[in-house]
Scaffold this motif. Sequence first.
Motif, PDB file in Angstrom:
ATOM      1  N   ALA A  25      -1.121  24.271   7.905  1.00  0.00           N
ATOM      2  CA  ALA A  25      -2.380  23.960   8.581  1.00  0.00           C
ATOM      3  C   ALA A  25      -3.464  23.481   7.618  1.00  0.00           C
ATOM      4  CB  ALA A  25      -2.866  25.182   9.351  1.00  0.00           C
ATOM      5  N   ASN A  26      -3.476  23.988   6.413  1.00  0.00           N
ATOM      6  CA  ASN A  26      -4.529  23.639   5.456  1.00  0.00           C
ATOM      7  C   ASN A  26      -4.019  22.727   4.348  1.00  0.00           C
ATOM      8  OD1 ASN A  26      -6.450  25.240   6.806  1.00  0.00           O
ATOM      9  ND2 ASN A  26      -5.633  27.070   5.812  1.00  0.00           N
ATOM     10  N   HIS A  27      -3.163  21.807   4.709  1.00  0.00           N
ATOM     11  CA  HIS A  27      -2.594  20.882   3.724  1.00  0.00           C
ATOM     12  C   HIS A  27      -3.700  19.977   3.182  1.00  0.00           C
ATOM     13  CE1 HIS A  27      -0.437  17.254   2.345  1.00  0.00           C
ATOM     14  NE2 HIS A  27       0.542  18.091   2.061  1.00  0.00           N
ATOM     15  N   ALA A  28      -3.907  20.009   1.875  1.00  0.00           N
ATOM     16  CA  ALA A  28      -4.910  19.129   1.255  1.00  0.00           C
ATOM     17  C   ALA A  28      -4.366  17.708   1.210  1.00  0.00           C
ATOM     18  CB  ALA A  28      -5.206  19.614  -0.162  1.00  0.00           C
ATOM     19  N   PRO A  29      -5.219  16.696   1.349  1.00  0.00           N
ATOM     20  CA  PRO A  29      -4.746  15.310   1.235  1.00  0.00           C
ATOM     21  C   PRO A  29      -4.034  15.097  -0.099  1.00  0.00           C
ATOM     22  CG  PRO A  29      -6.998  15.364   2.040  1.00  0.00           C
ATOM     23  CD  PRO A  29      -6.649  16.769   1.632  1.00  0.00           C
ATOM     24  N   MET A  30      -2.874  14.446  -0.026  1.00  0.00           N
ATOM     25  CA  MET A  30      -2.058  14.247  -1.219  1.00  0.00           C
ATOM     26  C   MET A  30      -1.756  12.750  -1.383  1.00  0.00           C
ATOM     27  SD  MET A  30       1.576  16.039  -2.161  1.00  0.00           S
ATOM     28  CE  MET A  30       2.487  15.263  -0.840  1.00  0.00           C
ATOM     29  N   PRO A  31      -2.350  12.106  -2.401  1.00  0.00           N
ATOM     30  CA  PRO A  31      -2.054  10.683  -2.624  1.00  0.00           C
ATOM     31  C   PRO A  31      -0.571  10.484  -2.961  1.00  0.00           C
ATOM     32  CG  PRO A  31      -3.975  11.379  -3.884  1.00  0.00           C
ATOM     33  CD  PRO A  31      -3.335  12.623  -3.335  1.00  0.00           C
ATOM     34  N   ILE A  32       0.005   9.433  -2.410  1.00  0.00           N
ATOM     35  CA  ILE A  32       1.391   9.064  -2.693  1.00  0.00           C
ATOM     36  C   ILE A  32       1.344   8.009  -3.800  1.00  0.00           C
ATOM     37  CG2 ILE A  32       3.527   8.112  -1.738  1.00  0.00           C
ATOM     38  CD1 ILE A  32       2.650  10.825  -0.510  1.00  0.00           C
ATOM     39  N   LYS A  33       2.082   8.240  -4.857  1.00  0.00           N
ATOM     40  CA  LYS A  33       2.089   7.331  -6.011  1.00  0.00           C
ATOM     41  C   LYS A  33       3.511   6.850  -6.272  1.00  0.00           C
ATOM     42  CE  LYS A  33      -2.254   8.137  -7.075  1.00  0.00           C
ATOM     43  NZ  LYS A  33      -3.257   7.168  -6.824  1.00  0.00           N
ATOM     44  N   GLY A  34       3.655   5.919  -7.181  1.00  0.00           N
ATOM     45  CA  GLY A  34       4.961   5.478  -7.637  1.00  0.00           C
ATOM     46  C   GLY A  34       5.622   4.407  -6.792  1.00  0.00           C
ATOM     47  N   PHE A  35       4.884   3.811  -5.872  1.00  0.00           N
ATOM     48  CA  PHE A  35       5.464   2.745  -5.057  1.00  0.00           C
ATOM     49  C   PHE A  35       5.189   1.389  -5.695  1.00  0.00           C
ATOM     50  CE2 PHE A  35       1.352   3.913  -3.194  1.00  0.00           C
ATOM     51  CZ  PHE A  35       0.674   2.722  -3.274  1.00  0.00           C
ATOM     52  N   LYS A  36       5.919   0.391  -5.248  1.00  0.00           N
ATOM     53  CA  LYS A  36       5.773  -0.975  -5.758  1.00  0.00           C
ATOM     54  C   LYS A  36       5.253  -1.862  -4.630  1.00  0.00           C
ATOM     55  CE  LYS A  36       8.416  -4.796  -7.636  1.00  0.00           C
ATOM     56  NZ  LYS A  36       9.734  -5.344  -7.815  1.00  0.00           N
ATOM     57  N   SER A  37       4.193  -2.619  -4.879  1.00  0.00           N
ATOM     58  CA  SER A  37       3.624  -3.555  -3.899  1.00  0.00           C
ATOM     59  C   SER A  37       3.929  -4.980  -4.329  1.00  0.00           C
ATOM     60  CB  SER A  37       2.109  -3.402  -3.805  1.00  0.00           C
ATOM     61  OG  SER A  37       1.762  -2.135  -3.346  1.00  0.00           O
ATOM     62  N   THR A  38       4.396  -5.792  -3.391  1.00  0.00           N
ATOM     63  CA  THR A  38       4.609  -7.210  -3.657  1.00  0.00           C
ATOM     64  C   THR A  38       4.075  -8.017  -2.482  1.00  0.00           C
ATOM     65  OG1 THR A  38       6.834  -7.103  -2.743  1.00  0.00           O
ATOM     66  CG2 THR A  38       6.647  -6.889  -5.117  1.00  0.00           C
ATOM     67  N   ALA A  39       3.448  -9.122  -2.807  1.00  0.00           N
ATOM     68  CA  ALA A  39       2.945 -10.027  -1.779  1.00  0.00           C
ATOM     69  C   ALA A  39       3.726 -11.329  -1.864  1.00  0.00           C
ATOM     70  CB  ALA A  39       1.462 -10.291  -1.970  1.00  0.00           C
ATOM     71  N   ALA A  40       4.270 -11.746  -0.728  1.00  0.00           N
ATOM     72  CA  ALA A  40       4.982 -13.023  -0.631  1.00  0.00           C
ATOM     73  C   ALA A  40       4.450 -13.736   0.592  1.00  0.00           C
ATOM     74  CB  ALA A  40       6.489 -12.798  -0.531  1.00  0.00           C
ATOM     75  N   GLY A  41       3.670 -14.775   0.361  1.00  0.00           N
ATOM     76  CA  GLY A  41       3.059 -15.486   1.482  1.00  0.00           C
ATOM     77  C   GLY A  41       2.060 -14.590   2.181  1.00  0.00           C
ATOM     78  N   LYS A  42       2.282 -14.341   3.450  1.00  0.00           N
ATOM     79  CA  LYS A  42       1.364 -13.545   4.263  1.00  0.00           C
ATOM     80  C   LYS A  42       1.796 -12.088   4.383  1.00  0.00           C
ATOM     81  CE  LYS A  42       0.180 -17.560   7.075  1.00  0.00           C
ATOM     82  NZ  LYS A  42       0.115 -18.111   8.426  1.00  0.00           N
TER      83      LYS A  42
END
Length: 125
Positions: free
Chosen positions: A70-87
Amino acid sequence: MRRLALLAAPALAMLALPGAALAHPKLLSSNPAPNTAVAKPTKLTLTFSEELVGPLSGIELVMTGMPGMANHAPMPIKGFKSTAAGKVLTITLPRALPAGTYNLKWHAVAGDQHRIEGQYAFTVR
């Protein structure tokens, strides 16, 4: 009158140019979609109305709730890869997201160099 026509011609030509050069990217679709529940994704995709400038576009992903906590603090998710191709902006996660609620904040930059931001929530079951 002729001089006025010569001065007005460039202004009218500018108005006739496509509006895309002045448009800002808009989020057209995403997977997972806003306010949906999905099964443990390993990839997220966001599709925009304009071609993106990859290095200037991305997301922040935060787990905002976890089942049974119930009291879960916000936890940032890290370690992902972002790529943009066109739109399309694709986020590849190192492992499937665990069950919980998430807030995804995105920022997108297109050819006009204006940063546009938005956010939405989704649930992993």
